[in-house]
Design a protein around this motif. Structure first.
Motif, PDB file in Angstrom:
ATOM      1  N   ILE A 248      -0.774   7.661   3.971  1.00  0.00           N
ATOM      2  CA  ILE A 248      -0.502   7.132   2.632  1.00  0.00           C
ATOM      3  C   ILE A 248      -1.794   6.607   2.023  1.00  0.00           C
ATOM      4  O   ILE A 248      -2.572   5.900   2.692  1.00  0.00           O
ATOM      5  CB  ILE A 248       0.547   6.002   2.705  1.00  0.00           C
ATOM      6  CG1 ILE A 248       1.844   6.516   3.336  1.00  0.00           C
ATOM      7  CG2 ILE A 248       0.817   5.433   1.310  1.00  0.00           C
ATOM      8  CD1 ILE A 248       2.789   5.406   3.752  1.00  0.00           C
ATOM      9  N   HIS A 249      -2.033   6.930   0.765  1.00  0.00           N
ATOM     10  CA  HIS A 249      -3.191   6.434   0.027  1.00  0.00           C
ATOM     11  C   HIS A 249      -2.693   5.695  -1.209  1.00  0.00           C
ATOM     12  O   HIS A 249      -1.725   6.118  -1.850  1.00  0.00           O
ATOM     13  CB  HIS A 249      -4.098   7.588  -0.395  1.00  0.00           C
ATOM     14  CG  HIS A 249      -4.698   8.322   0.761  1.00  0.00           C
ATOM     15  ND1 HIS A 249      -6.024   8.215   1.122  1.00  0.00           N
ATOM     16  CD2 HIS A 249      -4.127   9.176   1.666  1.00  0.00           C
ATOM     17  CE1 HIS A 249      -6.263   8.966   2.173  1.00  0.00           C
ATOM     18  NE2 HIS A 249      -5.129   9.567   2.527  1.00  0.00           N
ATOM     19  N   VAL A 250      -3.356   4.603  -1.514  1.00  0.00           N
ATOM     20  CA  VAL A 250      -2.981   3.775  -2.666  1.00  0.00           C
ATOM     21  C   VAL A 250      -4.138   3.791  -3.651  1.00  0.00           C
ATOM     22  O   VAL A 250      -5.311   3.613  -3.270  1.00  0.00           O
ATOM     23  CB  VAL A 250      -2.661   2.329  -2.222  1.00  0.00           C
ATOM     24  CG1 VAL A 250      -2.284   1.475  -3.428  1.00  0.00           C
ATOM     25  CG2 VAL A 250      -1.536   2.331  -1.194  1.00  0.00           C
ATOM     26  N   SER A 251      -3.849   4.002  -4.908  1.00  0.00           N
ATOM     27  CA  SER A 251      -4.881   4.109  -5.933  1.00  0.00           C
ATOM     28  C   SER A 251      -5.582   2.775  -6.156  1.00  0.00           C
ATOM     29  O   SER A 251      -5.026   1.700  -5.908  1.00  0.00           O
ATOM     30  CB  SER A 251      -4.262   4.590  -7.245  1.00  0.00           C
ATOM     31  OG  SER A 251      -3.449   3.567  -7.797  1.00  0.00           O
ATOM     32  N   GLU A 252      -6.800   2.862  -6.647  1.00  0.00           N
ATOM     33  CA  GLU A 252      -7.546   1.655  -6.996  1.00  0.00           C
ATOM     34  C   GLU A 252      -6.827   0.851  -8.068  1.00  0.00           C
ATOM     35  O   GLU A 252      -6.921  -0.376  -8.115  1.00  0.00           O
ATOM     36  CB  GLU A 252      -8.956   2.024  -7.462  1.00  0.00           C
ATOM     37  CG  GLU A 252      -9.872   2.518  -6.363  1.00  0.00           C
ATOM     38  CD  GLU A 252     -10.114   1.461  -5.287  1.00  0.00           C
ATOM     39  OE1 GLU A 252     -10.146   0.254  -5.637  1.00  0.00           O
ATOM     40  OE2 GLU A 252     -10.262   1.839  -4.122  1.00  0.00           O
ATOM     41  N   ALA A 253      -6.086   1.550  -8.921  1.00  0.00           N
ATOM     42  CA  ALA A 253      -5.366   0.857  -9.987  1.00  0.00           C
ATOM     43  C   ALA A 253      -4.375  -0.143  -9.414  1.00  0.00           C
ATOM     44  O   ALA A 253      -4.194  -1.235  -9.961  1.00  0.00           O
ATOM     45  CB  ALA A 253      -4.639   1.876 -10.869  1.00  0.00           C
ATOM     46  N   LEU A 254      -3.747   0.197  -8.296  1.00  0.00           N
ATOM     47  CA  LEU A 254      -2.821  -0.739  -7.662  1.00  0.00           C
ATOM     48  C   LEU A 254      -3.553  -1.728  -6.763  1.00  0.00           C
ATOM     49  O   LEU A 254      -3.199  -2.912  -6.714  1.00  0.00           O
ATOM     50  CB  LEU A 254      -1.774   0.027  -6.849  1.00  0.00           C
ATOM     51  CG  LEU A 254      -0.704   0.787  -7.626  1.00  0.00           C
ATOM     52  CD1 LEU A 254       0.282   1.456  -6.677  1.00  0.00           C
ATOM     53  CD2 LEU A 254       0.046  -0.131  -8.576  1.00  0.00           C
TER      54      LEU A 254
END
Length: 300
Positions: A248-254
Motif C-alpha cells: 500500500i502506498h499513500v500519497s503525499e497529499a494525505l
C-alpha cells in the motif's frame, strides 16, 4: 408497494440475502415473507396476485433444476429484451404456473430476485410477465417496461424502444456490479483488504482496471480488491495506490495532513503494509493490472 419499499430500504448494493427474503416484511401487523424458500414463485395468501419470483444461483457441483438457472445471466448480458423463466414442474395448470398466467393477463408488476451468488439475490423491480408459453413450459419476463407482445400492446401500448434499451442497459450494469461485488467480497471473507474491516455494508469491490477497459476491465476477482467505502474513494482519487507486490502506498497529499485519528490510523499507518490477500492464489489481484493502475497513482 410495502414489500418494494422494504426491499429498497434493506438491500445492500441491490443485493439481499436469502435470510432477509425469508424474514420478509410487516404489512398491517402481519409478517409476510418475500419468497417461498422451497419454490421460486410466491403469492402470499393476503395478495390477489403474484408478489415475487426467484432464480437461484447454481452452486458449484450442485444439480441444475431449471434451465433459467443456466441462461438468465447470459440473456441479460446479450441484451435480450425477454428473459426466460421456467414453469414450476410440467403442468401449466398447477397453482404456481396459474399465478404466472394471471400476472401476465393482468400485467401486474412483480419483484424478481435474481441470484448473483449462493444465498445472494439482486432485486429487479418492476418485472412483468410479458409472454405466456405453456407449450414450452415457461414464461418470458420484461424489466421496467413490458415488451411489444400483442397482449402487452392491448394493455399498455408500445413502449419507446430507446427507453426500453436504456432500462436493459441499467439492469445489465447492475448485474455486473452485483455479481462482481459478491464474488470479490466472498473471496476475501467479507473483509476490507486494506483495513480488515469486516462489515459488508461498508465495503465496495474496487476495480483495479475500470470495467470500461476492453482488454483488462472484466468483472473478475483478480481485477478487484474489497475496500471500505472511504478507502475505495481514496483509491479512485489516486490518494492511495497498491503496487504489483501488493504493498500500500499513500500519497503525499494525505501524508502531509495532520488532522485526527482517521488519517493517522486509517491511512498513514497503512503505508508500506501489504494488503490482505484472499485464501486462494488464483483470486489474488492480477499483478499486471496492479502495475498499470500503479503507474496512474505515481503520475497522479
Amino acid at each position: 408497494m410495502a414489500a418494494v419499499e422494504h426491499v429498497q430500504r434493506i438491500a445492500v448494493g441491490d443485493v439481499l440475502t436469502s435470510e432477509q427474503l425469508r424474514a420478509g416484511f410487516t404489512f398491517e401487523g402481519e409478517r409476510i415473507p418475500l419468497i417461498n424458500p422451497q419454490r421460486g414463485i410466491f403469492k402470499p395468501r393476503v395478495m390477489e396476485h403474484l408478489l415475487s419470483i426467484l432464480t437461484a444461483y447454481p452452486r458449484t457441483g450442485a444439480r441444475i433444476w431449471y434451465d433459467d438457472q443456466r441462461r438468465v445471466h447470459e440473456q441479460i448480458e446479450r441484451g435480450d429484451e425477454l428473459i426466460d423463466y421456467a414453469f414450476m414442474g410440467s403442468d401449466p395448470a398447477a397453482a404456481d404456473n396459474r399465478w404466472l398466467r394471471e400476472a401476465w393477463e393482468a400485467q401486474t408488476p412483480i419483484l424478481y430476485f435474481l441470484g448473483v451468488a449462493p444465498t445472494r439475490y439482486m432485486k429487479i423491480w418492476p418485472t412483468y410477465v410479458a409472454e405466456w408459453r405453456p407449450f414450452e413450459l415457461k414464461v418470458q419476463l420484461a424489466f421496467s417496461a413490458v415488451a411489444e407482445s400483442s397482449e402487452a400492446k392491448a394493455v399498455w401500448g408500445v413502449s419507446e424502444p430507446p427507453a426500453r434499451r436504456y432500462s436493459y442497459q441499467l439492469i445489465r450494469q447492475r448485474l455486473h456490479q452485483a455479481t462482481f461485488r459478491e464474488a470479490v467480497l466472498t473471496a476475501y471473507g467479507n473483509r476490507c483488504a486494506i483495513s480488515g474491516l469486516p462489515e459488508p455494508r461498508l465495503l465496495d469491490a474496487a476495480h483495479i482496471i475500470a470495467d470500461g477497459h476492453i482488454d483488462l476491465g472484466q468483472p473478475i476477482v483478480p481485477n478487484g480488491v474489497p475496500m471500505s467505502k472511504i478507502h475505495h474513494a481514496a483509491f479512485d482519487a489516486n490518494l492511495i495506490g497498491i503496487d504489483p507486490d501488493f504493498r500500500i502506498h499513500v500519497s503525499e497529499a494525505l501524508l502531509s495532513i495532520d488532522d485526527g485519528p482517521m488519517l493517522e490510523h486509517g491511512f498513514k499507518d497503512m503505508a508500506g503494509q501489504a494488503i490482505r490477500l484472499p485464501g486462494r492464489p488464483r483470486d489474488y489481484p492480477d499483478r499486471d493490472r496492479l502495475a498499470e493502475r500503479f503507474e496512474r497513482f505515481m503520475g497522479r
